[in-house]
Design a protein around this motif. Structure first.
Motif, PDB file in Angstrom:
ATOM      1  N   VAL A   1       0.874  -1.167   0.000  1.00 43.98           N
ATOM      2  CA  VAL A   1       0.000   0.000   0.000  1.00 43.98           C
ATOM      3  C   VAL A   1       0.911   1.215   0.000  1.00 43.98           C
ATOM      4  CG1 VAL A   1      -1.857   1.222   1.195  1.00 43.98           C
ATOM      5  CG2 VAL A   1      -1.640  -1.268   1.405  1.00 43.98           C
ATOM      6  N   GLY A   2       0.573   2.244  -0.775  1.00 45.52           N
ATOM      7  CA  GLY A   2       1.473   3.386  -0.848  1.00 45.52           C
ATOM      8  C   GLY A   2       0.760   4.720  -0.869  1.00 45.52           C
ATOM      9  N   PHE A   3       1.507   5.732  -0.481  1.00 44.69           N
ATOM     10  CA  PHE A   3       1.100   7.125  -0.651  1.00 44.69           C
ATOM     11  C   PHE A   3       2.309   7.874  -1.163  1.00 44.69           C
ATOM     12  CE2 PHE A   3       0.930  11.551   0.611  1.00 44.69           C
ATOM     13  CZ  PHE A   3      -0.351  11.923   0.252  1.00 44.69           C
ATOM     14  N   ILE A   4       2.123   8.638  -2.244  1.00 43.26           N
ATOM     15  CA  ILE A   4       3.196   9.433  -2.830  1.00 43.26           C
ATOM     16  C   ILE A   4       2.685  10.857  -2.950  1.00 43.26           C
ATOM     17  CG2 ILE A   4       4.696   9.754  -4.833  1.00 43.26           C
ATOM     18  CD1 ILE A   4       4.380   6.763  -5.427  1.00 43.26           C
ATOM     19  N   GLY A   5       3.275  11.773  -2.182  1.00 43.42           N
ATOM     20  CA  GLY A   5       2.798  13.149  -2.218  1.00 43.42           C
ATOM     21  C   GLY A   5       3.282  13.935  -1.020  1.00 43.42           C
ATOM     22  N   SER A   6       2.581  15.033  -0.718  1.00 44.17           N
ATOM     23  CA  SER A   6       2.953  15.908   0.394  1.00 44.17           C
ATOM     24  C   SER A   6       2.245  15.478   1.672  1.00 44.17           C
ATOM     25  CB  SER A   6       2.595  17.360   0.058  1.00 44.17           C
ATOM     26  OG  SER A   6       3.315  17.803  -1.078  1.00 44.17           O
ATOM     27  N   PHE A   7       2.955  15.590   2.775  1.00 43.68           N
ATOM     28  CA  PHE A   7       2.429  15.140   4.065  1.00 43.68           C
ATOM     29  C   PHE A   7       1.802  16.314   4.810  1.00 43.68           C
ATOM     30  CE2 PHE A   7       5.848  11.535   4.517  1.00 43.68           C
ATOM     31  CZ  PHE A   7       5.381  10.964   3.343  1.00 43.68           C
ATOM     32  N   TYR A   8       0.525  16.560   4.529  1.00 42.16           N
ATOM     33  CA  TYR A   8      -0.259  17.539   5.274  1.00 42.16           C
ATOM     34  C   TYR A   8      -1.244  16.803   6.162  1.00 42.16           C
ATOM     35  CZ  TYR A   8       1.503  21.254   2.223  1.00 42.16           C
ATOM     36  OH  TYR A   8       2.311  22.144   1.558  1.00 42.16           O
ATOM     37  N   ASP A   9      -1.675  17.469   7.228  1.00 42.99           N
ATOM     38  CA  ASP A   9      -2.593  16.831   8.156  1.00 42.99           C
ATOM     39  C   ASP A   9      -3.865  16.368   7.458  1.00 42.99           C
ATOM     40  OD1 ASP A   9      -3.445  16.219  11.007  1.00 42.99           O
ATOM     41  OD2 ASP A   9      -5.021  17.625  10.428  1.00 42.99           O
ATOM     42  N   TYR A  10      -4.398  17.191   6.530  1.00 38.05           N
ATOM     43  CA  TYR A  10      -5.669  16.841   5.902  1.00 38.05           C
ATOM     44  C   TYR A  10      -5.577  15.616   5.005  1.00 38.05           C
ATOM     45  CZ  TYR A  10      -3.836  19.472   1.853  1.00 38.05           C
ATOM     46  OH  TYR A  10      -3.064  19.933   0.808  1.00 38.05           O
ATOM     47  N   GLU A  11      -4.362  15.165   4.652  1.00 40.19           N
ATOM     48  CA  GLU A  11      -4.227  13.965   3.835  1.00 40.19           C
ATOM     49  C   GLU A  11      -4.613  12.697   4.601  1.00 40.19           C
ATOM     50  OE1 GLU A  11      -3.963  13.970   0.779  1.00 40.19           O
ATOM     51  OE2 GLU A  11      -2.803  15.702   0.112  1.00 40.19           O
ATOM     52  N   GLY A  12      -4.673  12.768   5.932  1.00 38.83           N
ATOM     53  CA  GLY A  12      -5.146  11.633   6.714  1.00 38.83           C
ATOM     54  C   GLY A  12      -4.162  10.491   6.824  1.00 38.83           C
ATOM     55  N   LEU A  13      -2.874  10.768   6.668  1.00 38.82           N
ATOM     56  CA  LEU A  13      -1.886   9.685   6.728  1.00 38.82           C
ATOM     57  C   LEU A  13      -1.780   9.081   8.124  1.00 38.82           C
ATOM     58  CD1 LEU A  13       0.881  11.177   4.420  1.00 38.82           C
ATOM     59  CD2 LEU A  13      -0.965   9.607   3.843  1.00 38.82           C
ATOM     60  N   ASP A  14      -2.146   9.849   9.144  1.00 35.00           N
ATOM     61  CA  ASP A  14      -2.180   9.272  10.493  1.00 35.00           C
ATOM     62  C   ASP A  14      -3.231   8.171  10.572  1.00 35.00           C
ATOM     63  OD1 ASP A  14      -4.148  11.261  10.117  1.00 35.00           O
ATOM     64  OD2 ASP A  14      -4.299  11.657  12.262  1.00 35.00           O
ATOM     65  N   ASP A  15      -4.360   8.348   9.885  1.00 32.97           N
ATOM     66  CA  ASP A  15      -5.381   7.298   9.857  1.00 32.97           C
ATOM     67  C   ASP A  15      -4.887   6.080   9.090  1.00 32.97           C
ATOM     68  OD1 ASP A  15      -7.234   8.848  11.289  1.00 32.97           O
ATOM     69  OD2 ASP A  15      -7.978   9.797   9.456  1.00 32.97           O
ATOM     70  N   LEU A  16      -4.101   6.312   8.044  1.00 29.76           N
ATOM     71  CA  LEU A  16      -3.547   5.194   7.278  1.00 29.76           C
ATOM     72  C   LEU A  16      -2.569   4.390   8.122  1.00 29.76           C
ATOM     73  CD1 LEU A  16      -3.403   3.763   4.557  1.00 29.76           C
ATOM     74  CD2 LEU A  16      -1.706   5.449   3.818  1.00 29.76           C
ATOM     75  N   ILE A  17      -1.717   5.082   8.876  1.00 30.07           N
ATOM     76  CA  ILE A  17      -0.793   4.379   9.771  1.00 30.07           C
ATOM     77  C   ILE A  17      -1.573   3.639  10.862  1.00 30.07           C
ATOM     78  CG2 ILE A  17       1.011   4.722  11.511  1.00 30.07           C
ATOM     79  CD1 ILE A  17       2.100   6.978   9.719  1.00 30.07           C
ATOM     80  N   ALA A  18      -2.616   4.285  11.382  1.00 30.61           N
ATOM     81  CA  ALA A  18      -3.439   3.646  12.418  1.00 30.61           C
ATOM     82  C   ALA A  18      -4.171   2.423  11.888  1.00 30.61           C
ATOM     83  CB  ALA A  18      -4.430   4.658  12.981  1.00 30.61           C
ATOM     84  N   ALA A  19      -4.385   2.348  10.577  1.00 21.38           N
ATOM     85  CA  ALA A  19      -5.071   1.198   9.985  1.00 21.38           C
ATOM     86  C   ALA A  19      -4.152  -0.013   9.828  1.00 21.38           C
ATOM     87  CB  ALA A  19      -5.629   1.582   8.611  1.00 21.38           C
ATOM     88  N   MET A  20      -2.845   0.194   9.917  1.00 21.49           N
ATOM     89  CA  MET A  20      -1.920  -0.897   9.606  1.00 21.49           C
ATOM     90  C   MET A  20      -2.051  -2.120  10.513  1.00 21.49           C
ATOM     91  SD  MET A  20      -0.442  -0.387   6.814  1.00 21.49           S
ATOM     92  CE  MET A  20       0.803  -1.679   6.882  1.00 21.49           C
ATOM     93  N   PRO A  21      -2.246  -1.980  11.836  1.00 24.32           N
ATOM     94  CA  PRO A  21      -2.407  -3.205  12.633  1.00 24.32           C
ATOM     95  C   PRO A  21      -3.553  -4.084  12.141  1.00 24.32           C
ATOM     96  CG  PRO A  21      -1.933  -1.354  14.064  1.00 24.32           C
ATOM     97  CD  PRO A  21      -2.146  -0.782  12.692  1.00 24.32           C
ATOM     98  N   ARG A  22      -4.699  -3.485  11.849  1.00 20.13           N
ATOM     99  CA  ARG A  22      -5.828  -4.279  11.344  1.00 20.13           C
ATOM    100  C   ARG A  22      -5.513  -4.866   9.974  1.00 20.13           C
ATOM    101  NH1 ARG A  22      -8.335   0.154  13.837  1.00 20.13           N
ATOM    102  NH2 ARG A  22      -9.964  -0.368  15.366  1.00 20.13           N
ATOM    103  N   LEU A  23      -4.869  -4.074   9.120  1.00 19.12           N
ATOM    104  CA  LEU A  23      -4.552  -4.561   7.780  1.00 19.12           C
ATOM    105  C   LEU A  23      -3.557  -5.713   7.833  1.00 19.12           C
ATOM    106  CD1 LEU A  23      -4.822  -4.366   4.732  1.00 19.12           C
ATOM    107  CD2 LEU A  23      -3.078  -2.567   4.743  1.00 19.12           C
ATOM    108  N   VAL A  24      -2.543  -5.598   8.670  1.00 24.85           N
ATOM    109  CA  VAL A  24      -1.525  -6.655   8.740  1.00 24.85           C
ATOM    110  C   VAL A  24      -2.114  -7.931   9.340  1.00 24.85           C
ATOM    111  CG1 VAL A  24       0.691  -7.312   9.744  1.00 24.85           C
ATOM    112  CG2 VAL A  24       0.381  -5.012   8.814  1.00 24.85           C
ATOM    113  N   ARG A  25      -3.023  -7.801  10.280  1.00 26.31           N
ATOM    114  CA  ARG A  25      -3.667  -9.004  10.827  1.00 26.31           C
ATOM    115  C   ARG A  25      -4.488  -9.711   9.756  1.00 26.31           C
ATOM    116  NH1 ARG A  25      -4.737  -5.233  15.357  1.00 26.31           N
ATOM    117  NH2 ARG A  25      -3.090  -5.619  16.905  1.00 26.31           N
TER     118      ARG A  25
END
Length: 408
Positions: free
Chosen positions: A218-242
């Motif tokens: 899974v990837g994201f390529i771009g600028s890291f602004y708060d509104y991009e929601g990348l914190d939610d993507l990182i928070a999703a990783m435990p569920r995704l990896v399980r």
């Protein structure tokens, strides 16, 4: 030959979604046989001469550093300096149309010059400045500054001879402010398929370097602004990896919240499944797209993301990648759920994980999904065809009976 002067915040050689859209517009207009130049304001921070050619495009610069002191006075000084530089270039080069691009400071500077010389002006809005400030953390919705900026934006739109916006969300907002719909055209974000439409094969050496062999990426390529929601993507990783033990997250880019995201990833129980690359040269970006199976765009729900369509999902589709994105308004304009991409609820790590896990569990539809999405970009979001939307507007402005060429 028609001459178009583009008034800009910043440009190449700086790299951003803003500069890449500008490059695409100018290149496509040159391909139509028009003469084009750009002039940037004081917020263009790349070192260079007062006039330079980058990637075959000519840009002029407003001299001086951004003004300091009180914010309102600073911005008025920057507008005045930008207007002086535009005026000097207009007298020298004699454009037929001035095409100013957001933020509104550019429109205000350009309108002074356009009125003085009797040159028609089109104002193009890529995002409302007041909402962009909220999105990048420098403003607050409902504040006095927010209200003032909104009033300036509305005034600039009323004063312009024509208005272009990048999406229906912005058009609808202007109409709600009382702007005549006939004055507004939509010139959506697009992809330069000649430059970005030929996906490169995955580089095994880069795959090994990034530790992605055999991974569901899974990837994201771009600028890291708060509104991009990348914190939610990182928070999703435990569920995704399980659900998908081979899943890994590749984050390419940088920005204001990069350190916070790195700290969050280090604290994750699945930190070894999260790979930060940092910024990469633009001519190498395709190599990183080739490493990714699913590009994720988990933008948060807010006024900015509901009104504005991003560029990156289109680039991903052009590169033949699967796209998964939050169901904010800007994404819904670009992505048809289940047809060109997958939409999930915003601000919801569990929804992110479930949607992406579902994509990896259904590889049988990947080729068809990729083909349909790429065909959509080629047909409806290709700059070689998008550029035709400007032509009737330019022709109408140039045919105005009251147009006066008063350049001395």
């Amino acid at each position: 030959m028609t001459r178009i002067l583009h008034v800009l915040d910043h440009s190449l050689p700086m790299h951003s979604g803003y500069t890449f859209r500008t490059r695409a517009i100018l290149r496509a207009q040159m391909g139509r046989g028009w003469e084009v130049r750009g002039i940037t304001g004081r917020r263009h921070s790349a070192a260079g001469p007062q006039a330079e050619t980058v990637d075959g495009l000519t840009f002029h610069r407003t001299p001086g550093e951004p003004a300091v002191g009180n914010a309102v006075l600073r911005e008025w000084r920057d507008i005045a300096a930008h207007a002086d530089a535009i005026d000097a270039l207009v007298r020298q080069w004699r454009p037929d149309v001035i095409h100013a691009h957001s933020p509104v400071l550019n429109a205000m500077a350009a309108q002074r010059v356009a009125k003085r010389h009797g040159i028609p002006m089109i104002y193009e809005i890529r995002a409302f400045w007041e909402d962009a400030a909220v999105g990048n953390g420098t403003g607050t919705e409902g504040s006095p500054r927010y209200w003032l900026t909104r009033q300036l934006e509305t005034h600039a739109v009323r004063a312009a001879d024509a208005v272009a916006v990048i999406c229906e969300g912005l058009r609808g907002d202007l109409i709600a402010r009382g702007i005549d719909p006939a004055k507004i055209i939509v010139s959506p974000n697009g992809v330069d398929m000649d430059q970005f439409g030929a996906p490169v094969p995955r580089d095994p050496a880069l795959t090994a370097k990034l530790g992605l062999e055999g991974a569901d990426v899974v990837g994201f390529i771009g600028s890291f602004y708060d509104y991009e929601g990348l914190d939610d993507l990182i928070a999703a990783m435990p569920r995704l990896v399980r659900a998908r033990p081979r899943a890994k997250l590749l984050l390419v880019g940088g920005g204001p919240v990069e350190q916070a995201l790195r700290d969050q990833a280090l604290a994750s129980p699945f930190t070894d499944h999260i790979v930060f690359v940092g910024r990469v040269p633009h001519d190498q970006v395709e190599n990183y797209y080739a490493q990714v199976d699913v590009l994720a765009y988990p933008r948060k729900a807010m006024r900015l993301t509901d009104l504005v369509t991003p560029l990156k999902p289109l680039e991903a589709m052009a590169q033949g990648r699967l796209v998964a994105a939050s169901s904010v308004g800007g994404h819904r304009e670009l992505i048809e759920d289940g047809v060109t991409g997958t939409l999930f609820a915003p601000d919801d790590p569990a929804a992110i994980a479930a949607s992406i896990a579902g994509l990896f569990a259904d590889r049988g539809m990947w080729d068809d999904r990729r083909a349909v999405a790429r065909a959509f970009v080629e047909r409806d979001r290709n700059w070689s065809s998008n550029i035709l939307r400007y032509e009737p507007v330019y022709q109408r402005l140039l045919a105005r009976p009251d147009k006066v060429r008063a350049v001395a």
